[in-house]
Design an enzyme around this catalytic site. Structure first.
Site, PDB file in Angstrom:
ATOM      1  N   PHE A  13       0.784  -1.230   0.000  1.00 34.45           N
ATOM      2  CA  PHE A  13       0.000   0.000   0.000  1.00 34.45           C
ATOM      3  C   PHE A  13       0.825   1.295   0.000  1.00 34.45           C
ATOM      4  O   PHE A  13       0.442   2.282   0.650  1.00 34.45           O
ATOM      5  CB  PHE A  13      -0.988   0.008   1.185  1.00 34.45           C
ATOM      6  CG  PHE A  13      -1.664  -1.308   1.402  1.00 34.45           C
ATOM      7  CD1 PHE A  13      -2.352  -1.914   0.366  1.00 34.45           C
ATOM      8  CD2 PHE A  13      -1.564  -1.972   2.611  1.00 34.45           C
ATOM      9  CE1 PHE A  13      -2.956  -3.151   0.541  1.00 34.45           C
ATOM     10  CE2 PHE A  13      -2.160  -3.209   2.796  1.00 34.45           C
ATOM     11  CZ  PHE A  13      -2.857  -3.803   1.762  1.00 34.45           C
ATOM     12  N   CYS A  14       1.950   1.291  -0.693  1.00 34.96           N
ATOM     13  CA  CYS A  14       2.814   2.488  -0.757  1.00 34.96           C
ATOM     14  C   CYS A  14       3.163   2.990   0.641  1.00 34.96           C
ATOM     15  O   CYS A  14       3.290   4.216   0.852  1.00 34.96           O
ATOM     16  CB  CYS A  14       2.161   3.611  -1.555  1.00 34.96           C
ATOM     17  SG  CYS A  14       1.995   3.212  -3.295  1.00 34.96           S
ATOM     18  N   ALA A  15       3.264   2.067   1.572  1.00 35.80           N
ATOM     19  CA  ALA A  15       3.682   2.416   2.935  1.00 35.80           C
ATOM     20  C   ALA A  15       4.530   1.232   3.431  1.00 35.80           C
ATOM     21  O   ALA A  15       4.217   0.602   4.433  1.00 35.80           O
ATOM     22  CB  ALA A  15       2.475   2.651   3.832  1.00 35.80           C
TER      23      ALA A  15
END
Ligand SMILES: Cc1ncc(COP(=O)(O)O)c(C=O)c1O
Length: 453
Positions: free
Chosen positions: A371-373
């Protein structure tokens, strides 16, 4: 749990009745449970845009009637966003492409020597734009409570050298949905002489955001997560650093005058205010759509929207808690307040396989991955880099049965209760009976092998 019965109906969104094919060839109504990535357009937004579209014209300096009308609506949209965010006098609204664009704009406007502080748990859009010449970035370790976050920031800022400082914080996590203590963190930052930018990409669609009350210096959000998917976003807040910076893009609209000098060079005088960072023809429809969403959400009332969403959150959490194979990810613990975003892993399942089965066998759209984290999800999964198992294969038995990526379910103002129930029933069935279809890896993604139909 007792919940007020004074709850609004889901807001009308586009796509609520779209039929999608299953791997079997049957069709079902799509259940969109990936709002955190991009929310469907509100019907109201679509209608407002459609009503305006025939009157669309070039903005700024066009002499014709439609140009003037469009310019008025564009500038009015700015004022609507300013009201929506409860900005202070002197704050400005810059229309951008999205949150990532907004934060990169601000990063380019930092005074030389600025020190930026951010928790490593941020979305990459809040984590990465600051890494540039003349700026020092300090990443703070993942806190496990609000108190720990506030103390860690205080300690880091107290130890920081003099000079301009910025703290970047997300309002609601795109992974866990958990709320961050923005007002407390801002209090500490201001006491220590740092400014604050709030990444409200996941907060603004779910909660009222008052810049005045939170006291943050800037706020950024994306139209496509706020039910207005027309390619625009917002950076709003203090003018001084923005007006002192070089324009984000050089070009027409940002320049007040351009003159040839006697020596053959070209001298430019740039605008101050939003125009300075909005070079090129602006996305009028995108800005208008955001304003339409701000109006629609304000009229629906955040209190009623939140009450409804919290009922869905409780329903989802209770349902998942009853499935022992499911582990919900959380940074701040079970009872942390959160918006309608929740990530989890399923024991024995590759998350990509599980998500693909939800889509191919049930017509339910969720998301899987990091999740781009990445730092946050790896912290929550309890591991460092490792390659996920092949799609379709059970997860290798890792110590503590840890997974290497996660599944995220997210919803909002347009989600009917039935979608949450359908999702829970599908998770229960997959866990109990397994996938009915076969899956294969295609370009790194798990997909149903429909050739086997
Ligand atoms: C918390 C958060 N910040 C920033 C972003 C980036 O938003 P955009 O892709 O619209 O620029 C996202 C997108 O998922 C997000 O969830």
């Amino acid at each position: 749990m007792t919940v007020s019965t004074d709850v609004c109906a889901p807001l009308a969104v586009l796509g609520h009745d779209v039929q999608v094919p299953l791997a079997s060839g049957e069709k079902v109504t799509y259940a969109a449970l990936d709002y955190a990535a991009s929310a469907p357009a509100l019907q109201r937004v679509w209608d407002d845009v459609a009503a305006y579209a025939p009157y669309y014209g070039s903005v700024h300096r066009g002499a014709g009637y439609l140009s003037q009308l469009s310019t008025d609506l564009f500038e009015q949209s700015r004022r609507t966003v300013a009201d929506f965010l409860d900005l202070r006098d002197g704050d400005q609204v810059v229309f951008t492409r999205a949150t990532t664009d907004s934060l990169n704009l601000l990063a380019g406007a930092l005074p030389a020597g600025t020190r930026v502080f951010a928790f490593e748990t941020e979305h990459h859009a809040s984590l990465l734009p600051w890494r540039r010449e003349g700026v020092t970035v300090q990443y703070l370790r993942a806190p496990r409570s609000h108190g720990e976050a506030v103390a860690a920031l205080d300690e880091a800022l107290a130890a920081a050298a003099d000079g301009p400082k910025l703290f970047c914080v997300t309002g609601a996590s795109n992974v866990t949905g958990e709320l961050w203590p923005v007002a407390e963190l801002t209090g500490v930052a201001h006491r220590r002489g740092a400014r604050v930018v709030l990444d409200a990409a996941q907060l603004a669609p779910h909660h009222r955001v008052s810049v005045r009350e939170l006291d943050v210096d800037w706020v950024a959000f994306s139209g496509h997560k706020l039910y207005a998917p027309f390619g625009a976003g917002v950076l709003a807040g203090r003018s001084d650093w923005l007006d002192a910076a070089q324009p984000y893009l050089a070009g027409g609209g940002a320049s007040r005058t351009v003159a040839r000098e006697a020596d053959g060079s070209v001298a430019v005088e740039w605008h101050a205010g939003p125009a300075r960072h909005e070079a090129g023809s602006p996305n009028v429809i995108g800005a208008y759509a955001i304003a339409a969403a701000c109006r629609a959400l304000t009229e629906a009332g955040f209190e009623a929207l939140e009450r409804r969403e919290q009922q869905l959150v409780a329903r989802l959490r209770d349902g998942l808690a009853a499935i022992p194979e499911v582990k919900v990810l959380s940074l701040f613990g079970e009872d942390a307040a959160r918006v309608g975003v929740l990530s989890f892993v399923v024991r024995g399942w590759n998350s990509s396989h599980f998500s693909a089965a939800l889509s191919a066998e049930y017509g339910i759209g969720v998301r899987d991955g990091l999740f781009c984290a990445h730092p946050l999800v790896r912290t929550l999964l309890g591991g460092e880099d490792a390659a996920p198992s092949e799609c379709g294969a059970p997860e290798p038995s890792l110590p503590g049965e840890r997974s290497l990526n996660a599944i995220r379910v997210s919803f909002g103002a347009g989600t009917p209760e039935e979608h949450v129930d359908r999702f829970l029933a599908a998770v229960r069935e997959l866990v109990t009976d397994g996938a009915k279809w076969t899956y294969r890896n295609e370009g790194g993604r798990c997909v149903a092998d429909t050739a086997a139909r």
